[in-house]
Design an enzyme around this catalytic site. Structure first.
Site, PDB file in Angstrom:
ATOM      1  N   ASP A 124      27.551 -20.373  19.418  1.00 25.38           N
ATOM      2  CA  ASP A 124      28.510 -19.638  18.585  1.00 25.38           C
ATOM      3  C   ASP A 124      29.657 -20.543  18.146  1.00 25.38           C
ATOM      4  O   ASP A 124      30.753 -20.425  18.666  1.00 25.38           O
ATOM      5  CB  ASP A 124      29.051 -18.449  19.413  1.00 25.38           C
ATOM      6  CG  ASP A 124      29.891 -17.508  18.584  1.00 25.38           C
ATOM      7  OD1 ASP A 124      29.905 -17.655  17.363  1.00 25.38           O
ATOM      8  OD2 ASP A 124      30.530 -16.626  19.183  1.00 25.38           O
ATOM      9  N   GLU A 172      37.928 -20.297  14.953  1.00 29.21           N
ATOM     10  CA  GLU A 172      37.917 -19.468  16.162  1.00 29.21           C
ATOM     11  C   GLU A 172      37.949 -20.318  17.433  1.00 29.21           C
ATOM     12  O   GLU A 172      38.750 -20.075  18.326  1.00 29.21           O
ATOM     13  CB  GLU A 172      36.670 -18.570  16.148  1.00 29.21           C
ATOM     14  CG  GLU A 172      36.550 -17.730  17.405  1.00 29.21           C
ATOM     15  CD  GLU A 172      35.347 -16.797  17.396  1.00 29.21           C
ATOM     16  OE1 GLU A 172      34.638 -16.728  16.375  1.00 29.21           O
ATOM     17  OE2 GLU A 172      35.119 -16.145  18.431  1.00 29.21           O
ATOM     18  N   GLU A 202      25.738  -7.678  19.658  1.00 26.63           N
ATOM     19  CA  GLU A 202      27.061  -7.347  20.215  1.00 26.63           C
ATOM     20  C   GLU A 202      27.418  -5.880  19.979  1.00 26.63           C
ATOM     21  O   GLU A 202      28.505  -5.548  19.511  1.00 26.63           O
ATOM     22  CB  GLU A 202      28.119  -8.281  19.629  1.00 26.63           C
ATOM     23  CG  GLU A 202      27.837  -9.748  19.952  1.00 26.63           C
ATOM     24  CD  GLU A 202      28.922 -10.724  19.519  1.00 26.63           C
ATOM     25  OE1 GLU A 202      29.589 -10.472  18.500  1.00 26.63           O
ATOM     26  OE2 GLU A 202      29.091 -11.736  20.211  1.00 26.63           O
TER      27      GLU A 202
HETATM   28  C1  GCU Z   1      31.575 -14.259  17.723  1.00 25.98           C
HETATM   29  C2  GCU Z   1      32.964 -13.771  17.448  1.00 25.98           C
HETATM   30  C3  GCU Z   1      32.991 -12.327  17.071  1.00 25.98           C
HETATM   31  C4  GCU Z   1      32.012 -12.076  15.926  1.00 25.98           C
HETATM   32  C5  GCU Z   1      30.643 -12.627  16.259  1.00 25.98           C
HETATM   33  C6  GCU Z   1      29.677 -12.609  15.087  1.00 25.98           C
HETATM   34  O1  GCU Z   1      31.069 -13.689  18.875  1.00 25.98           O
HETATM   35  O2  GCU Z   1      33.766 -13.983  18.586  1.00 25.98           O
HETATM   36  O3  GCU Z   1      34.296 -11.974  16.698  1.00 25.98           O
HETATM   37  O4  GCU Z   1      31.915 -10.729  15.637  1.00 25.98           O
HETATM   38  O5  GCU Z   1      30.753 -13.971  16.636  1.00 25.98           O
HETATM   39  O6  GCU Z   1      29.443 -13.667  14.510  1.00 25.98           O
HETATM   40  O7  GCU Z   1      29.141 -11.581  14.749  1.00 25.98           O
END
Ligand code: GCU
Length: 606
Positions: free
Chosen positions: A312, A340, A233
């Site tokens: 996730d 979440e 990400e």
């Molecule tokens: C999910 C989550 C993010 C987080 C990511 C992770 O995508 O929405 O906020 O950073 O997981 O586990 O790194």
């Protein structure tokens, strides 16, 4: 405010103490007579020997003695007697909480207020609250706390730099509780110091990490290690330099080895820029594709931390195949206490039934540690919803012993926290234990997940992610819904051992709750109980809403003390609204697509 050790009247002592000193203090304050014998070889393990005159002989390592003390104290608070000798030791070495706290004081995916550790770009906390937290975590058997977000935003890198003394002071506060700190690090951090690359094979980079580790361990000698989110990400990582994740993790492992530190390397790596038109890529396959071939290539102080499911933290996902397939690598399973996707600590969602399913699927010794994303914040009750504390406590119990019975764990928390009479206790325990299934029923159906509002992840939005970049598609059309992940489809199921493939590959025998995770099926598909798929979707949603109404009525009859009672009432009202939105929007979505009415003639909006 009712926390599970609130009935301990004694304040947590000030000043430095070892866990064994703290054990003595806690026992004395609770009026429990004990003789403690420290045996360093026992580590976290302990033995309790009750004597005839009400005295207890305790043997254990430093931390073992503390765990023994809390075992005796919680037994006393629960009205139980320990009459025969008992020995205990945790199953997992690192029982971690991962805080996603940013240094500006915000908490990523936090639903309990602001950070307990940071504000305005600085380390900032109430020592009293930290000590209360230390006691809570230690009494649940937890021993590692990673303080900062895996997404390392400026200025969190400075925790290894000029904020190191602040980190050391925080570590001092947690040390008597047997809790070691961990920090999330930025893989590109050497580049903040004039080195033009973060390539893990560059000698300059390797030296920078070695020197930095030496400085960090001089300040915090018992730091548990570094937590790393790399190439995930948008985070920097070894891929930029054409290196693999063993190259990256082993470079950090070499720097931490002289100090006994671990590199906890997250495996949440997938293409978060997928084109929704691309049908060749199936996101759940990603972790396996990035790591399985590297089995055996990681240093012995590297732990790969894998989210429990391949997506996730959805309400229902199968166990990640990576947790089954890397037999020559230290593995940790990552859970998420922060709700979440599971109701933001507004909706009631007790996680232990879900975790038990996961642990039951894990072969013995396939993991050596566990981690959970924190649900903590600076709200007075620490977890936002007073009843969300059950997740923190029971996570600790499972991290210590994954065979802990779910009902026994929830009962223990309830008794410690509220001390209700037995009928009220039974009622609350059963409401908590059924809350996950209720939430599952009114939200995304049968393992499909993701029908949430994008980004925020609370509330229904069936096509919110459908034309987006995140690889989470359900592809519902007029006839069918779901993705075929069998051998004939995306091939995801091929990543599992034969017995698991066999269990899920045929829609006629695949367990219902995973049906739409693995299969693409027409709405007219006959379920094992004879209902059609569409009817099952409608039924589950109406049932979920009805169960929420019953939950609300039952909770309102329980004598919660204030301020818990008001908070629970206020959140329950929001949950009722949310459940109705989910039920009606999901049912309407599928009715509009399929045109198939509810056999029972209930109201579905068209
Ligand atoms: C999910 C989550 C993010 C987080 C990511 C992770 O995508 O929405 O906020 O950073 O997981 O586990 O790194």
């Amino acid at each position: 405010m009712n926390l599970w050790l609130n009935r301990l009247a004694s304040p947590v002592p000030a000043g430095p103490a070892t866990p064994a000193d703290l054990a003595r203090y806690e026992l004395e304050s609770a009026g429990i007579r004990a003789v403690l014998q420290e045996d360093p070889s026992m580590g976290d393990a302990y033995r309790i020997d009750p004597q005839e005159d009400g005295l207890f002989r305790l043997a254990g390592g430093k931390t073992g003695l503390l765990y023994a003390a809390y075992r005796l104290i919680t037994a006393q608070l629960c009205g139980e007697s320990i009459l025969s000798p008992l020995s205990d030791a945790p199953k997992y070495a690192l029982r971690m909480i991962n805080c996603w706290d940013n240094m500006d004081g915000s908490v990523e995916r936090g639903y309990s207020g602001r950070s307990l550790f940071f504000e305005n770009g600085r380390v900032s906390y109430s020592a009293e609250r930290i000590k209360t937290l230390g006691r809570l975590l230690a009494s649940a058997g937890l021993n590692v706390l990673c303080v900062n977000n895996v997404n390392v935003h400026d200025p969190a890198q400075r925790l290894l730099e000029d904020y190191l003394p602040d980190l050391a002071a925080l570590a001092d506060l947690f040390r008597p509780f047997g809790i070691r700190l961990m920090v999330s690090v930025d893989f590109s951090q050497p580049m903040r110091h004039g080195i033009p690359t973060a390539d893990p094979l560059s000698p300059d980079v390797r030296n920078w990490w070695k020197e930095t580790a030496a400085g960090v361990y001089a300040a915090v000698p018992d730091l548990a290690g570094f937590l790393v989110k790399a190439d995930s990400e948008g985070r920097p990582g070894p891929f930029t330099y054409g290196r693999n994740h063993a190259d990256g993790a082993n470079m950090l492992a070499e720097a931490l080895r002289p100090f006994g530190g671990y590199v906890v390397w997250r495996c949440f790596v997938y293409n978060c820029r997928q084109d929704w038109r691309d049908t060749a890529t199936d996101r759940p396959k990603a972790a396996w594709e990035h790591y399985a071939f590297l089995d055996g290539a990681f240093a012995d102080n590297v732990i790969l931390q894998v989210k429990h499911g391949p997506f996730d933290f959805q309400v229902r996902e199968p166990l990640s195949p990576l947790l089954l397939g890397m037999k020559q690598t230290n593995m940790a399973m990552e859970l998420q206490l922060a709700q979440e996707y599971t109701g933001h600590q507004i909706d009631l969602y007790t996680m232990i039934p879900m975790w038990k399913e996961l642990f039951e699927e894990l072969p013995a010794d396939s993991i050596m540690s566990v981690a959970a994303v924190s649900n903590l914040g600076n709200d007075e009750n620490y977890t936002g919803h007073p009843l969300a504390a059950v997740n923190l406590y029971t996570y600790g119990l499972l991290a210590w012993n994954p065979e802990t019975d779910a009902e026994a764990a929830v009962t223990r928390w309830t008794r410690l926290t509220y001390g209700f009479c037995s009928a009220e206790e039974r009622s609350l325990v059963s409401l908590l234990l059924s809350s996950r299934r209720t939430y599952e029923k009114y939200t995304a159906p049968l393992g499909i997940g993701w029908m949430v509002n994008p980004h925020d992840h609370y509330g229904p939005n069936p096509s919110g992610y459908e034309y987006d970049l995140w690889g989470t598609y359900h592809k519902a059309n007029r006839e069918a819904v779901g993705i075929d992940r069998t051998h004939a489809g995306t091939g995801y199921l091929d990543q599992y051992p034969e017995e698991i493939r066999h269990k899920y590959e045929d829609p006629d025998t695949c367990p219902d709750l995973y049906l739409l995770f693995y299969h693409r099926l027409p709405y007219t598909f006959r379920m094992k109980d004879g209902r059609t798929l569409i009817q099952r979707i409608y039924d589950d949603h109406f049932e979920g809403l009805e169960e929420t109404r019953a939950l609300s009525a039952a909770l309102s009859r329980l004598p919660f003390p204030e301020p818990d009672a008001s908070v629970i009432r206020e959140r329950m009202n929001r949950q009722l609204y949310n459940a109705r939105e989910w039920c009606d929007i999901i049912n309407t979505f599928f009715f509009r697509l399929s045109g198939i009415p509810d056999e029972k003639g209930r109201k579905i909006y068209d």
